[in-house]
Design a protein around this motif. Structure first.
Motif, PDB file in Angstrom:
ATOM      1  N   ALA A  25       0.628  -0.968   0.275  1.00 22.20           N
ATOM      2  CA  ALA A  25      -0.357   0.133   0.147  1.00 22.20           C
ATOM      3  C   ALA A  25       0.596   1.623  -0.200  1.00 22.20           C
ATOM      4  O   ALA A  25       0.526   1.853  -0.815  1.00 22.20           O
ATOM      5  CB  ALA A  25      -0.745   0.372   1.237  1.00 22.20           C
ATOM      6  N   MET A  29       0.829   4.871  -2.195  1.00 24.44           N
ATOM      7  CA  MET A  29       1.172   5.882  -2.065  1.00 24.44           C
ATOM      8  C   MET A  29       2.221   7.087  -1.869  1.00 24.44           C
ATOM      9  O   MET A  29       2.253   8.219  -0.551  1.00 24.44           O
ATOM     10  CB  MET A  29       0.231   5.887  -0.635  1.00 24.44           C
ATOM     11  N   GLU A 110      -7.056   7.209   4.650  1.00 22.16           N
ATOM     12  CA  GLU A 110      -7.216   6.638   3.990  1.00 22.16           C
ATOM     13  C   GLU A 110      -6.200   5.827   3.969  1.00 22.16           C
ATOM     14  O   GLU A 110      -5.969   4.646   3.156  1.00 22.16           O
ATOM     15  CB  GLU A 110      -6.192   7.925   3.126  1.00 22.16           C
ATOM     16  N   ARG A 114      -5.881   1.866   2.091  1.00 17.90           N
ATOM     17  CA  ARG A 114      -4.965   1.240   1.310  1.00 17.90           C
ATOM     18  C   ARG A 114      -4.483   0.109   1.214  1.00 17.90           C
ATOM     19  O   ARG A 114      -4.525  -0.517   0.633  1.00 17.90           O
ATOM     20  CB  ARG A 114      -4.289   2.194   1.103  1.00 17.90           C
ATOM     21  N   GLN A 117      -7.084  -3.318   0.923  1.00 18.44           N
ATOM     22  CA  GLN A 117      -7.036  -3.308  -0.715  1.00 18.44           C
ATOM     23  C   GLN A 117      -6.479  -3.460  -0.926  1.00 18.44           C
ATOM     24  O   GLN A 117      -6.460  -4.510  -1.660  1.00 18.44           O
ATOM     25  CB  GLN A 117      -7.070  -1.815  -1.170  1.00 18.44           C
ATOM     26  N   GLN A 118      -5.082  -3.623  -0.660  1.00 18.22           N
ATOM     27  CA  GLN A 118      -3.784  -4.487  -0.909  1.00 18.22           C
ATOM     28  C   GLN A 118      -4.201  -6.473   0.091  1.00 18.22           C
ATOM     29  O   GLN A 118      -3.725  -6.781  -0.869  1.00 18.22           O
ATOM     30  CB  GLN A 118      -2.739  -3.858  -0.565  1.00 18.22           C
ATOM     31  N   ARG A 144      -8.176   5.084  -7.784  1.00 15.31           N
ATOM     32  CA  ARG A 144      -7.022   3.859  -6.860  1.00 15.31           C
ATOM     33  C   ARG A 144      -7.998   2.206  -7.320  1.00 15.31           C
ATOM     34  O   ARG A 144      -7.399   1.547  -6.464  1.00 15.31           O
ATOM     35  CB  ARG A 144      -7.035   4.671  -6.077  1.00 15.31           C
TER      36      ARG A 144
ATOM     37  N   PRO B  11     -10.169   1.983  -3.163  1.00 12.53           N
ATOM     38  CA  PRO B  11      -9.190   2.531  -2.262  1.00 12.53           C
ATOM     39  C   PRO B  11     -10.069   2.622  -1.048  1.00 12.53           C
ATOM     40  O   PRO B  11      -8.420   1.978   0.222  1.00 12.53           O
ATOM     41  CB  PRO B  11      -9.870   3.559  -2.707  1.00 12.53           C
TER      42      PRO B  11
END
Lengths: 153, 68
Positions: A25, A29, A110, A114, A117-118, A144, B11
């Motif tokens: 992640a 970023m 945030e 992420r 998400q990963q 994204r 996300p």
């Protein structure tokens, strides 16, 4: 279309699995790894705003290796420390000068999104491969969102 | 028709799975696998194709019964 399903993920895994998701992640970023898999020091950064976030839908399994460790990442003077809290959930401590607690919390959320998400991406792709389902396309949208296309298994 | 899956991971980690060309209950079985794998089900919607395939299957059974 036959059906549409929406799922909110639970992050349940060993520390190495969570670490891998954090590393993947932060790479997307612009964060850099300040300290990986080190022992906890509990150093208090005096004078810096601080926001702690616990990921409620998470559990870092106790019997895995490295549960007492932490990962520290940095970007533009903001430091994020990932660790396992006393209840076994994933905790992120955000610190940074020139930012309010609310700003740090927003940035932290945030970052957690992420990481989740990963984590989910890795889990989905592993499952698809185990079931011999062919991934014919993958893309990352401007927002994204990761899109995976599977066909004919 | 080809069997397809479109998986979107937002996300914030939220996952949307859309199936195409997967008939009736097989689609629900696949949805169950994703729920079991990932977490909590928010929404599950059967689209018109789901019902079309169900209707087609019923029609086929009825035709076979009429012939016999």
């Amino acid at each position: 279309m036959s059906c549409v399903l929406v799922v909110t993920p639970l992050v349940i895994g060993s520390w190495p699995a969570i670490s891998a998701a954090v590393t993947a992640a932060i790479a997307t970023m612009g964060y850099s790894l300040a300290k990986a898999a080190g022992q906890r020091h509990g150093v208090d950064q005096h004078g810096k705003a601080k926001a702690e976030i616990t990921v409620e839908d998470s559990e870092i399994l106790e019997d895995g290796a490295g549960t007492g460790q932490e990962i520290v990442v940095e970007k533009d003077g903001i430091r994020a420390t990932f660790s396992r809290d006393a209840r076994g959930a994933l905790r992120v401590c955000m610190e940074g000068e020139g930012h309010s607690k609310a700003e740090l919390k927003k940035i932290g959320e945030e970052l957690i999104g992420r990481v989740t998400q990963q984590y989910v991406y890795h889990k989905v792709v592993t499952e698809l491969k185990e079931r011999r389902m062919a991934i014919v396309g993958e893309e990352v949208g401007e927002d994204r969102t990761i899109k995976i296309h599977v066909r004919n298994w | 028709m080809a069997e397809e899956l479109q998986i979107e991971i937002a996300p914030d980690g939220k996952v949307t799975v859309r199936t195409k060309g997967i008939k009736g209950p097989a689609c629900m079985d696949l949805a169950d696998i994703f729920v079991q794998l990932l977490g909590t089900e928010d929404v599950r919607t059967k689209t018109s194709e789901y019902y079309e395939s169900q209707t087609a299957a019923k029609r086929s059974v009825q035709q076979k019964q009429q012939r016999s």
